[in-house]
Scaffold this motif. Structure first.
Motif, PDB file in Angstrom:
ATOM      1  N   ASP A 149       5.548   8.986  12.669  1.00  0.00           N
ATOM      2  CA  ASP A 149       5.998   7.626  12.909  1.00  0.00           C
ATOM      3  C   ASP A 149       6.243   6.894  11.601  1.00  0.00           C
ATOM      4  O   ASP A 149       5.492   7.052  10.651  1.00  0.00           O
ATOM      5  CB  ASP A 149       4.939   6.841  13.692  1.00  0.00           C
ATOM      6  N   THR A 150       7.282   6.096  11.585  1.00  0.00           N
ATOM      7  CA  THR A 150       7.423   5.133  10.504  1.00  0.00           C
ATOM      8  C   THR A 150       6.618   3.900  10.882  1.00  0.00           C
ATOM      9  O   THR A 150       6.827   3.333  11.950  1.00  0.00           O
ATOM     10  CB  THR A 150       8.896   4.739  10.314  1.00  0.00           C
ATOM     11  N   PRO A 151       5.694   3.497  10.031  1.00  0.00           N
ATOM     12  CA  PRO A 151       4.870   2.348  10.400  1.00  0.00           C
ATOM     13  C   PRO A 151       5.703   1.083  10.536  1.00  0.00           C
ATOM     14  O   PRO A 151       6.696   0.911   9.825  1.00  0.00           O
ATOM     15  CB  PRO A 151       3.898   2.211   9.222  1.00  0.00           C
ATOM     16  N   PRO A 152       5.309   0.196  11.437  1.00  0.00           N
ATOM     17  CA  PRO A 152       5.968  -1.111  11.489  1.00  0.00           C
ATOM     18  C   PRO A 152       5.618  -1.894  10.231  1.00  0.00           C
ATOM     19  O   PRO A 152       4.601  -1.632   9.590  1.00  0.00           O
ATOM     20  CB  PRO A 152       5.357  -1.758  12.743  1.00  0.00           C
ATOM     21  N   PRO A 153       6.462  -2.839   9.848  1.00  0.00           N
ATOM     22  CA  PRO A 153       6.191  -3.578   8.608  1.00  0.00           C
ATOM     23  C   PRO A 153       4.909  -4.396   8.697  1.00  0.00           C
ATOM     24  O   PRO A 153       4.592  -4.970   9.734  1.00  0.00           O
ATOM     25  CB  PRO A 153       7.415  -4.487   8.449  1.00  0.00           C
ATOM     26  N   CYS A 154       4.192  -4.423   7.588  1.00  0.00           N
ATOM     27  CA  CYS A 154       2.957  -5.197   7.507  1.00  0.00           C
ATOM     28  C   CYS A 154       3.267  -6.688   7.633  1.00  0.00           C
ATOM     29  O   CYS A 154       4.213  -7.178   7.008  1.00  0.00           O
ATOM     30  CB  CYS A 154       2.297  -4.916   6.165  1.00  0.00           C
ATOM     31  N   PRO A 155       2.488  -7.426   8.430  1.00  0.00           N
ATOM     32  CA  PRO A 155       2.740  -8.868   8.561  1.00  0.00           C
ATOM     33  C   PRO A 155       2.432  -9.636   7.277  1.00  0.00           C
ATOM     34  O   PRO A 155       2.899 -10.759   7.105  1.00  0.00           O
ATOM     35  CB  PRO A 155       1.808  -9.290   9.710  1.00  0.00           C
ATOM     36  N   GLU A 156       1.648  -9.027   6.385  1.00  0.00           N
ATOM     37  CA  GLU A 156       1.286  -9.717   5.141  1.00  0.00           C
ATOM     38  C   GLU A 156       2.310  -9.470   4.033  1.00  0.00           C
ATOM     39  O   GLU A 156       2.753 -10.394   3.366  1.00  0.00           O
ATOM     40  CB  GLU A 156      -0.087  -9.241   4.654  1.00  0.00           C
ATOM     41  N   CYS A 157       2.654  -8.202   3.818  1.00  0.00           N
ATOM     42  CA  CYS A 157       3.464  -7.866   2.637  1.00  0.00           C
ATOM     43  C   CYS A 157       4.747  -7.117   2.998  1.00  0.00           C
ATOM     44  O   CYS A 157       5.515  -6.772   2.104  1.00  0.00           O
ATOM     45  CB  CYS A 157       2.618  -7.047   1.663  1.00  0.00           C
ATOM     46  N   GLU A 158       4.963  -6.825   4.314  1.00  0.00           N
ATOM     47  CA  GLU A 158       6.183  -6.192   4.808  1.00  0.00           C
ATOM     48  C   GLU A 158       6.370  -4.767   4.305  1.00  0.00           C
ATOM     49  O   GLU A 158       7.456  -4.197   4.444  1.00  0.00           O
ATOM     50  CB  GLU A 158       7.415  -7.054   4.492  1.00  0.00           C
ATOM     51  N   GLU A 159       5.325  -4.167   3.738  1.00  0.00           N
ATOM     52  CA  GLU A 159       5.374  -2.752   3.397  1.00  0.00           C
ATOM     53  C   GLU A 159       5.418  -1.920   4.670  1.00  0.00           C
ATOM     54  O   GLU A 159       4.853  -2.308   5.702  1.00  0.00           O
ATOM     55  CB  GLU A 159       4.121  -2.361   2.588  1.00  0.00           C
ATOM     56  N   ARG A 160       6.090  -0.772   4.599  1.00  0.00           N
ATOM     57  CA  ARG A 160       6.102   0.161   5.723  1.00  0.00           C
ATOM     58  C   ARG A 160       5.354   1.442   5.355  1.00  0.00           C
ATOM     59  O   ARG A 160       5.776   2.536   5.699  1.00  0.00           O
ATOM     60  CB  ARG A 160       7.543   0.497   6.123  1.00  0.00           C
ATOM     61  N   SER A 161       4.279   1.300   4.624  1.00  0.00           N
ATOM     62  CA  SER A 161       3.521   2.458   4.165  1.00  0.00           C
ATOM     63  C   SER A 161       2.116   2.474   4.736  1.00  0.00           C
ATOM     64  O   SER A 161       1.219   3.062   4.152  1.00  0.00           O
ATOM     65  CB  SER A 161       3.462   2.451   2.637  1.00  0.00           C
ATOM     66  N   ALA A 162       1.924   1.803   5.880  1.00  0.00           N
ATOM     67  CA  ALA A 162       0.588   1.719   6.456  1.00  0.00           C
ATOM     68  C   ALA A 162       0.115   3.085   6.954  1.00  0.00           C
ATOM     69  O   ALA A 162       0.917   3.964   7.268  1.00  0.00           O
ATOM     70  CB  ALA A 162       0.578   0.717   7.598  1.00  0.00           C
ATOM     71  N   THR A 163      -1.188   3.251   7.018  1.00  0.00           N
ATOM     72  CA  THR A 163      -1.814   4.457   7.539  1.00  0.00           C
ATOM     73  C   THR A 163      -2.200   4.223   8.993  1.00  0.00           C
ATOM     74  O   THR A 163      -2.799   3.202   9.305  1.00  0.00           O
ATOM     75  CB  THR A 163      -3.081   4.759   6.722  1.00  0.00           C
ATOM     76  N   PRO A 164      -1.844   5.164   9.890  1.00  0.00           N
ATOM     77  CA  PRO A 164      -2.219   4.983  11.293  1.00  0.00           C
ATOM     78  C   PRO A 164      -3.730   5.105  11.504  1.00  0.00           C
ATOM     79  O   PRO A 164      -4.385   5.951  10.886  1.00  0.00           O
ATOM     80  CB  PRO A 164      -1.463   6.096  12.023  1.00  0.00           C
ATOM     81  N   ILE A 165      -4.268   4.251  12.366  1.00  0.00           N
ATOM     82  CA  ILE A 165      -5.675   4.313  12.754  1.00  0.00           C
ATOM     83  C   ILE A 165      -5.723   4.973  14.127  1.00  0.00           C
ATOM     84  O   ILE A 165      -5.124   4.475  15.076  1.00  0.00           O
ATOM     85  CB  ILE A 165      -6.286   2.903  12.803  1.00  0.00           C
ATOM     86  N   ILE A 166      -6.414   6.109  14.211  1.00  0.00           N
ATOM     87  CA  ILE A 166      -6.447   6.902  15.434  1.00  0.00           C
ATOM     88  C   ILE A 166      -7.813   6.752  16.089  1.00  0.00           C
ATOM     89  O   ILE A 166      -8.844   6.904  15.424  1.00  0.00           O
ATOM     90  CB  ILE A 166      -6.170   8.391  15.132  1.00  0.00           C
ATOM     91  N   TYR A 167      -7.802   6.481  17.387  1.00  0.00           N
ATOM     92  CA  TYR A 167      -9.040   6.298  18.137  1.00  0.00           C
ATOM     93  C   TYR A 167      -9.302   7.495  19.033  1.00  0.00           C
ATOM     94  O   TYR A 167      -8.401   8.280  19.324  1.00  0.00           O
ATOM     95  CB  TYR A 167      -8.956   5.012  18.970  1.00  0.00           C
ATOM     96  N   GLY A 168     -10.533   7.607  19.451  1.00  0.00           N
ATOM     97  CA  GLY A 168     -10.909   8.684  20.346  1.00  0.00           C
ATOM     98  C   GLY A 168     -11.723   9.736  19.619  1.00  0.00           C
ATOM     99  O   GLY A 168     -11.954   9.654  18.416  1.00  0.00           O
ATOM    100  N   ASN A 169     -12.141  10.730  20.374  1.00  0.00           N
ATOM    101  CA  ASN A 169     -12.951  11.806  19.827  1.00  0.00           C
ATOM    102  C   ASN A 169     -12.039  12.703  18.992  1.00  0.00           C
ATOM    103  O   ASN A 169     -11.118  13.307  19.519  1.00  0.00           O
ATOM    104  CB  ASN A 169     -13.583  12.588  20.982  1.00  0.00           C
ATOM    105  N   PRO A 170     -12.240  12.792  17.676  1.00  0.00           N
ATOM    106  CA  PRO A 170     -11.282  13.509  16.833  1.00  0.00           C
ATOM    107  C   PRO A 170     -11.374  15.023  16.997  1.00  0.00           C
ATOM    108  O   PRO A 170     -12.458  15.583  17.096  1.00  0.00           O
ATOM    109  CB  PRO A 170     -11.673  13.078  15.417  1.00  0.00           C
ATOM    110  N   SER A 171     -10.222  15.674  17.018  1.00  0.00           N
ATOM    111  CA  SER A 171     -10.186  17.135  16.967  1.00  0.00           C
ATOM    112  C   SER A 171     -10.480  17.585  15.540  1.00  0.00           C
ATOM    113  O   SER A 171     -10.460  16.785  14.598  1.00  0.00           O
ATOM    114  CB  SER A 171      -8.799  17.622  17.394  1.00  0.00           C
ATOM    115  N   SER A 172     -10.712  18.885  15.375  1.00  0.00           N
ATOM    116  CA  SER A 172     -10.976  19.391  14.030  1.00  0.00           C
ATOM    117  C   SER A 172      -9.762  19.184  13.127  1.00  0.00           C
ATOM    118  O   SER A 172      -9.891  18.904  11.946  1.00  0.00           O
ATOM    119  CB  SER A 172     -11.364  20.875  14.091  1.00  0.00           C
ATOM    120  N   GLU A 173      -8.550  19.300  13.716  1.00  0.00           N
ATOM    121  CA  GLU A 173      -7.330  19.053  12.939  1.00  0.00           C
ATOM    122  C   GLU A 173      -7.283  17.606  12.463  1.00  0.00           C
ATOM    123  O   GLU A 173      -6.916  17.314  11.323  1.00  0.00           O
ATOM    124  CB  GLU A 173      -6.106  19.372  13.787  1.00  0.00           C
ATOM    125  N   MET A 174      -7.657  16.698  13.348  1.00  0.00           N
ATOM    126  CA  MET A 174      -7.637  15.282  12.978  1.00  0.00           C
ATOM    127  C   MET A 174      -8.640  14.990  11.865  1.00  0.00           C
ATOM    128  O   MET A 174      -8.390  14.157  10.989  1.00  0.00           O
ATOM    129  CB  MET A 174      -7.925  14.410  14.205  1.00  0.00           C
TER     130      MET A 174
END
Ligand SMILES: [Zn+2]
Length: 65
Positions: free
Chosen positions: A7-32
């Motif tokens: 995914d291309t991150p949506p622009p940051c509301p503060e600085c409009e960068e599109r380089s955000a890191t996704p935050i993933i929820y749930g029980n993580p797999s070993s790959e995650m």
């Protein structure tokens, strides 16, 4: 299998960068766990709140789409 990492991150509301890191929820797999260790995702915990942030910007801002 959903595409978590292309995914291309949506622009940051503060600085409009599109380089955000996704935050993933749930029980993580070993790959995650590996990907999180590399810094490509952030593990947000097991339980996702209704208004939990989905992205962490390099400026420190957490936000949703
Ligand atoms: Zn930002």
């Amino acid at each position: 299998m959903p595409e978590l990492f292309d995914d291309t991150p949506p622009p940051c509301p503060e600085c409009e960068e599109r380089s955000a890191t996704p935050i993933i929820y749930g029980n993580p797999s070993s790959e995650m766990l590996v990907v999180a260790r590399l810094g490509d995702i952030i593990l947000g915990g097991i339980a996702e709140q209704a208004d939990a942030p989905e992205w962490l910007c390099s400026c420190g801002k957490r936000y949703r789409d």
